[in-house]
Design a protein around this motif. Sequence first.
Motif, PDB file in Angstrom:
ATOM      1  N   UNK A 118      12.438 -19.967 -19.348  1.00 45.07           N
ATOM      2  CA  UNK A 118      12.657 -19.017 -20.436  1.00 45.07           C
ATOM      3  C   UNK A 118      14.141 -18.851 -20.748  1.00 45.07           C
ATOM      4  N   UNK A 119      14.412 -18.426 -21.968  1.00 45.03           N
ATOM      5  CA  UNK A 119      15.792 -18.143 -22.372  1.00 45.03           C
ATOM      6  C   UNK A 119      16.284 -16.810 -21.805  1.00 45.03           C
ATOM      7  N   UNK A 120      15.379 -15.829 -21.661  1.00 46.09           N
ATOM      8  CA  UNK A 120      15.772 -14.557 -21.067  1.00 46.09           C
ATOM      9  C   UNK A 120      15.784 -14.708 -19.543  1.00 46.09           C
ATOM     10  N   UNK A 121      16.037 -13.624 -18.831  1.00 41.84           N
ATOM     11  CA  UNK A 121      16.170 -13.690 -17.375  1.00 41.84           C
ATOM     12  C   UNK A 121      14.864 -13.462 -16.617  1.00 41.84           C
ATOM     13  N   UNK A 122      13.774 -13.174 -17.307  1.00 37.24           N
ATOM     14  CA  UNK A 122      12.550 -12.733 -16.651  1.00 37.24           C
ATOM     15  C   UNK A 122      12.044 -13.664 -15.561  1.00 37.24           C
ATOM     16  N   UNK A 123      12.144 -14.959 -15.783  1.00 42.48           N
ATOM     17  CA  UNK A 123      11.642 -15.916 -14.792  1.00 42.48           C
ATOM     18  C   UNK A 123      12.777 -16.611 -14.042  1.00 42.48           C
ATOM     19  N   UNK A 149      12.801  -7.924 -14.133  1.00 51.20           N
ATOM     20  CA  UNK A 149      12.594  -6.975 -15.235  1.00 51.20           C
ATOM     21  C   UNK A 149      13.638  -7.181 -16.333  1.00 51.20           C
ATOM     22  N   UNK A 150      13.275  -6.756 -17.530  1.00 48.33           N
ATOM     23  CA  UNK A 150      14.254  -6.702 -18.622  1.00 48.33           C
ATOM     24  C   UNK A 150      15.288  -5.632 -18.287  1.00 48.33           C
ATOM     25  N   UNK A 151      16.491  -5.802 -18.831  1.00 49.88           N
ATOM     26  CA  UNK A 151      17.554  -4.832 -18.550  1.00 49.88           C
ATOM     27  C   UNK A 151      17.173  -3.421 -18.983  1.00 49.88           C
ATOM     28  N   UNK A 152      16.393  -3.295 -20.053  1.00 49.54           N
ATOM     29  CA  UNK A 152      16.028  -1.967 -20.561  1.00 49.54           C
ATOM     30  C   UNK A 152      14.687  -1.462 -20.002  1.00 49.54           C
ATOM     31  N   UNK A 153      14.126  -2.176 -19.047  1.00 53.63           N
ATOM     32  CA  UNK A 153      12.885  -1.790 -18.367  1.00 53.63           C
ATOM     33  C   UNK A 153      11.684  -1.698 -19.309  1.00 53.63           C
TER      34      UNK A 153
END
Length: 183
Positions: A118-123, A149-153
């Motif tokens: 993924x592009x985000x950090x989740x995985x 988790x996402x930074x904003x939860x």
Amino acid sequence: MTETRSRPAGGRHQVLQVRARPGQRSLGTVQLGQLVFPCALGRGGITRRKREGDGATPAGRFEVLDVYFRADRGRRPKTGLPVAALHPDDGWCDEPDHPRYNRPVPLPFSASHEAMWRQDRLYDIIVVLDCNLHPAVRGRGSAIFFHIAREDWRPTLGCVAVSPQHMRQILAQLRPGAVMEIL
């Protein structure tokens, strides 16, 4: 990504307990012994009647199986669990009518699937839970993981998620046979 298999568990189990916060069904806590950390849960809260796509986190007791991580984004997690690096062609089938439902698949893949890279950090670190794996029952949920988790939860789609530093603290304590108990 290799096929996830259940492992026989001997002796006492380590138990990661997950609970929703009162009045905040998509936020909760993860507890392992004296360690207690905040977590994000599915937007539908915790349910005993999990269905594909409902956005809920399934209640139950699930063995903690394998750990995957993005080697390009961080060091290998220290843990007693099996660990492998993710690759850009790793996917997970979420098509209930497909024979590979709720299993790792190589990409490209023609049926509905989730990309693990993924592009985000989740995985960046992801832990496979034995949730609807052995056997996978059509429509009972797929890709239920323990991840970052996402930074904003914001809520997950049904997984349990913690901060990167808390994930590393938890993994450092885990060994084969550990279970996640979602209450």
